[in-house]
Write a protein that holds these residues in place. Sequence first.
Motif, PDB file in Angstrom:
ATOM      1  N   ARG A  95       0.831  -1.198   0.000  1.00 19.79           N
ATOM      2  CA  ARG A  95       0.000   0.000   0.000  1.00 19.79           C
ATOM      3  C   ARG A  95       0.867   1.250   0.000  1.00 19.79           C
ATOM      4  NH1 ARG A  95      -4.871  -1.556   4.169  1.00 19.79           N
ATOM      5  NH2 ARG A  95      -5.689  -3.217   2.861  1.00 19.79           N
ATOM      6  N   VAL A  96       0.406   2.257  -0.706  1.00 17.94           N
ATOM      7  CA  VAL A  96       1.109   3.536  -0.761  1.00 17.94           C
ATOM      8  C   VAL A  96       1.059   4.198   0.605  1.00 17.94           C
ATOM      9  CG1 VAL A  96       1.147   5.820  -1.831  1.00 17.94           C
ATOM     10  CG2 VAL A  96       0.602   3.811  -3.211  1.00 17.94           C
TER      11      VAL A  96
ATOM     12  N   GLY B 148      -4.503   3.675   3.665  1.00 15.65           N
ATOM     13  CA  GLY B 148      -5.263   3.717   2.413  1.00 15.65           C
ATOM     14  C   GLY B 148      -5.445   2.340   1.805  1.00 15.65           C
ATOM     15  N   VAL B 149      -6.114   2.337   0.675  1.00 19.52           N
ATOM     16  CA  VAL B 149      -6.363   1.078  -0.032  1.00 19.52           C
ATOM     17  C   VAL B 149      -5.608   0.997  -1.367  1.00 19.52           C
ATOM     18  CG1 VAL B 149      -8.613   0.686   1.010  1.00 19.52           C
ATOM     19  CG2 VAL B 149      -8.464   2.003  -1.102  1.00 19.52           C
ATOM     20  N   THR B 150      -5.041   2.106  -1.810  1.00 22.41           N
ATOM     21  CA  THR B 150      -4.344   2.138  -3.092  1.00 22.41           C
ATOM     22  C   THR B 150      -2.962   1.507  -2.951  1.00 22.41           C
ATOM     23  OG1 THR B 150      -5.482   4.199  -3.627  1.00 22.41           O
ATOM     24  CG2 THR B 150      -3.608   3.604  -4.998  1.00 22.41           C
ATOM     25  N   THR B 151      -2.643   0.616  -3.908  1.00 25.03           N
ATOM     26  CA  THR B 151      -1.347  -0.054  -3.872  1.00 25.03           C
ATOM     27  C   THR B 151      -0.420   0.558  -4.924  1.00 25.03           C
ATOM     28  OG1 THR B 151      -2.013  -1.697  -5.496  1.00 25.03           O
ATOM     29  CG2 THR B 151      -2.433  -2.219  -3.175  1.00 25.03           C
ATOM     30  N   TRP B 152       0.860   0.230  -4.799  1.00 26.64           N
ATOM     31  CA  TRP B 152       1.846   0.704  -5.770  1.00 26.64           C
ATOM     32  C   TRP B 152       1.564   0.131  -7.158  1.00 26.64           C
ATOM     33  CZ3 TRP B 152       4.536   4.816  -5.288  1.00 26.64           C
ATOM     34  CH2 TRP B 152       4.919   5.258  -4.030  1.00 26.64           C
TER      35      TRP B 152
ATOM     36  N   ILE C  95      -1.192  -0.083  -8.746  1.00 25.95           N
ATOM     37  CA  ILE C  95      -2.087   0.808  -9.484  1.00 25.95           C
ATOM     38  C   ILE C  95      -1.279   1.927 -10.130  1.00 25.95           C
ATOM     39  CG2 ILE C  95      -3.967   2.484  -9.261  1.00 25.95           C
ATOM     40  CD1 ILE C  95      -4.894  -0.406  -9.020  1.00 25.95           C
ATOM     41  N   TYR C  96      -0.415   2.563  -9.367  1.00 25.20           N
ATOM     42  CA  TYR C  96       0.382   3.674  -9.886  1.00 25.20           C
ATOM     43  C   TYR C  96       1.377   3.211 -10.944  1.00 25.20           C
ATOM     44  CZ  TYR C  96      -1.536   6.618  -6.238  1.00 25.20           C
ATOM     45  OH  TYR C  96      -2.385   7.326  -5.437  1.00 25.20           O
TER      46      TYR C  96
END
Length: 90
Positions: free
Chosen positions: A37-38, A42-46, A48-49
Amino acid sequence: MARQKSVIGWAFSAVIFLVYVSFIWVIGTSPQLFAARVNPDGVTTWGIYIGIFVIVFSFVMTGIYVWIANSRFDAMTQEVVAEVMEGAEK
């Protein structure tokens, strides 16, 4: 001119291919890197980016190739056509 087009086209293709293969290779060998996770809350992971980067990188590289092809190679093609047309008139 044809050789220059070919070299530039293959070079751009190789760079984009390398980026895609690297992306898939990391997913296959170390998926935990992309699952991190970034932000711990949060829920956004690396992943995704990095995935977005791969897509945007491909679009940018394609745009650069089109710009080079339209500016450099179109001018060269017009010069060749003009020379051929002058030779045909004589």
